[in-house]
Design a protein around this motif. Structure first.
Motif, PDB file in Angstrom:
ATOM      1  N   SER A  99       0.837  -1.206   0.000  1.00  0.00           N
ATOM      2  CA  SER A  99       0.000   0.000   0.000  1.00  0.00           C
ATOM      3  C   SER A  99       0.869   1.251   0.000  1.00  0.00           C
ATOM      4  N   TYR A 100       0.372   2.262  -0.703  1.00  0.00           N
ATOM      5  CA  TYR A 100       1.032   3.572  -0.725  1.00  0.00           C
ATOM      6  C   TYR A 100       0.374   4.441   0.345  1.00  0.00           C
ATOM      7  N   ALA A 157       5.205   7.932  -6.263  1.00  0.00           N
ATOM      8  CA  ALA A 157       4.364   7.117  -7.146  1.00  0.00           C
ATOM      9  C   ALA A 157       4.144   7.833  -8.469  1.00  0.00           C
ATOM     10  N   GLY A 159       1.480   7.972 -10.271  1.00  0.00           N
ATOM     11  CA  GLY A 159       0.188   8.643 -10.354  1.00  0.00           C
ATOM     12  C   GLY A 159       0.061   9.858  -9.466  1.00  0.00           C
ATOM     13  N   GLN A 162      -2.658  11.243  -5.554  1.00  0.00           N
ATOM     14  CA  GLN A 162      -3.961  10.599  -5.546  1.00  0.00           C
ATOM     15  C   GLN A 162      -3.869   9.079  -5.417  1.00  0.00           C
ATOM     16  N   ASP A 163      -2.676   8.517  -5.613  1.00  0.00           N
ATOM     17  CA  ASP A 163      -2.494   7.081  -5.440  1.00  0.00           C
ATOM     18  C   ASP A 163      -2.221   6.703  -3.991  1.00  0.00           C
ATOM     19  N   TYR A 164      -2.102   7.673  -3.124  1.00  0.00           N
ATOM     20  CA  TYR A 164      -1.731   7.418  -1.738  1.00  0.00           C
ATOM     21  C   TYR A 164      -2.946   7.526  -0.819  1.00  0.00           C
ATOM     22  N   CYS A 186      -7.523  11.747  -1.323  1.00  0.00           N
ATOM     23  CA  CYS A 186      -6.895  10.628  -0.622  1.00  0.00           C
ATOM     24  C   CYS A 186      -7.806  10.120   0.493  1.00  0.00           C
TER      25      CYS A 186
END
Length: 431
Positions: A99-100, A157, A159, A162-164, A186
């Motif tokens: 997971s980020y 990341a 992306g 918003q990927d976290y 997020c």
């Protein structure tokens, strides 16, 4: 040497002992700031300058907004944090080890983030821990670097942010609300060290944003705007005050700048002519819940959304007013003025009435410069004429007048007794 010590209300009981020990250890003269002008999270430079302080020691929770003049040393304190329980809660919330996640914390738990990082980094290779930054960090931000709310971290990341997901260590409060509205793309989870419980945050960010956007519509309908000065220490507050005045003038709205200290419903209810207020404060204190107020209170960013046609809602919410200033990351120039005949009319979503949303040219002063100053009293003191200030002064309550030497001295007498519905000296009326 003179140093100001600023304590929150809950720590004022220890102020005398701390000041005594500091004077004995340093030889400097210590001054305790008994009551802050605005929020205790902000450094009160004004009170410090009253005693000629050369530096400020700020104790307790802080918003980490950069100051204008005096050097500041923050002493956050070290609240206990159960690292083992926090680690277990993190594993329960994020069972996937790829997971980020970005880890944020309240300032009072920053001392334990290094140990928590040692526990989680071997298991979670994509975890990022934010760092506290007091003041503006030197140099421009590198691509992917986030600098907000005194926190700094680098997003790796592809992306972007918003990927976290966000994991916050601390109790529920204004700091967490500001984080969730700003990074609304997020998902958030939190661990409360006081209760020892971790949870996924259930604050409906979309509903909160809908409430803020409703206030933007109220600002578009407003004709008279009160600019509330909510800080005198955050760097750039004078610039944003001038920016808001210019924006409101170009939008055809009247504005009044008000310094009332900590705003509350009773204070702001004195200004019945004002349709809406805009609060210039630090990022944490800007989001004022105005549901109990007679008129709504918005942030500078929301006022820009209402009055600047060039600024559009992009989904990114800004709570730091410094982001709106020229040269900042989110600054948007005001578009050229549009003649009234060519302006496209707009309909209010609240009242259903037509309204103007275009910008006009700044009006020129109708009074010649020679009449802008007038003799105020027999001492020949000069004062600037302000019709608005004269009007407010004529209807404001000034408090009890002492009138020393003008009233005769009299002995104290027995007053009324009882309750308002039936005082004892009024008697009872028979039906």
């Amino acid at each position: 040497r003179q140093v100001a010590l600023q304590f929150p209300d809950e720590l004022l009981a220890d102020a005398v002992e701390v000041a005594g020990r500091m004077e004995a250890a340093t030889g400097a003269e210590m001054y305790v700031l008994g009551d802050t002008t605005y929020g205790s999270c902000c450094v009160d430079e004004v009170a410090a300058e009253h005693v000629g302080a050369e530096a400020v020691l700020h104790y307790g929770p802080a918003c980490l907004s950069p100051c204008r003049k005096l050097p500041v040393l923050h002493i956050f304190g070290q609240q206990p944090l159960d690292i083992g329980r926090c680690t277990e809660a993190f594993r329960e919330l994020y069972p996937e080890q790829q997971s980020y996640v970005v880890v944020l914390s309240d300032v009072v738990y920053a001392h334990a983030m290094g140990e928590l990082e040692q526990q989680l980094c071997p298991e979670y290779p994509n975890i990022i821990f934010s760092r506290l930054v007091c003041g503006d960090p030197p140099g421009p931000a590198v691509p992917g670097e986030e600098r907000k709310f005194g926190r700094q971290f680098l997003v790796e990341a592809a992306g972007g942010l918003q990927d976290y997901a966000m994991f916050y260590v601390g109790a529920e409060g204004l700091a967490l609300t500001s984080f969730m509205l700003t990074w609304n793309c997020c998902p958030f989870s939190s661990f409360n060290p006081i209760t020892g419980c971790g949870r996924r945050e259930t604050l409906n960010v979309n509903r909160a944003l809908m409430r803020r956007l409703y206030l933007v519509e109220r600002a578009r309908d407003a004709s008279v705007v009160g600019i509330l000065v909510g800080t005198l220490g955050v760097a750039g507050y004078l610039t944003v005050l001038q920016h808001l005045r210019e924006l409101l003038c170009r939008a055809g709205k009247r504005s009044y700048t008000l310094a009332v200290g900590k705003p509350n419903p009773a204070k702001l209810a004195n200004f019945l002519e004002v349709d809406i207020f805009v609060l210039v404060a630090c990022a944490q204190n800007s989001l004022l819940d105005s549901s109990d107020f007679y008129r709504p209170v918005v942030t500078p960013y929301e006022l820009e959304l209402a009055c600047n046609p060039a600024r559009e809602w992009t989904g990114n919410y800004l709570t730091d007013f410094r982001d709106l200033l020229p040269g900042a990351c989110a600054h948007v120039e005001l578009p050229p003025a549009v003649p009234a005949a060519e302006a496209v009319p707009d309909v209010s979503l609240i009242t259903g009435k037509m309204r103007a949303t275009h910008l006009c040219d700044p009006p020129t002063s109708q009074l010649p410069p020679s009449t802008a100053l007038a003799c105020r009293d027999q001492t020949r003191a000069l004062a600037e004429i302000s019709p608005a200030a004269s009007f407010l002064e004529s209807r404001s309550w000034h408090g009890l007048e002492q009138q020393l030497g003008q009233t005769p001295v009299s002995k104290a007498v027995q007053g009324r007794r009882g309750i308002a519905i039936a005082y004892e000296d009024e008697g009872c009326e028979q039906p």
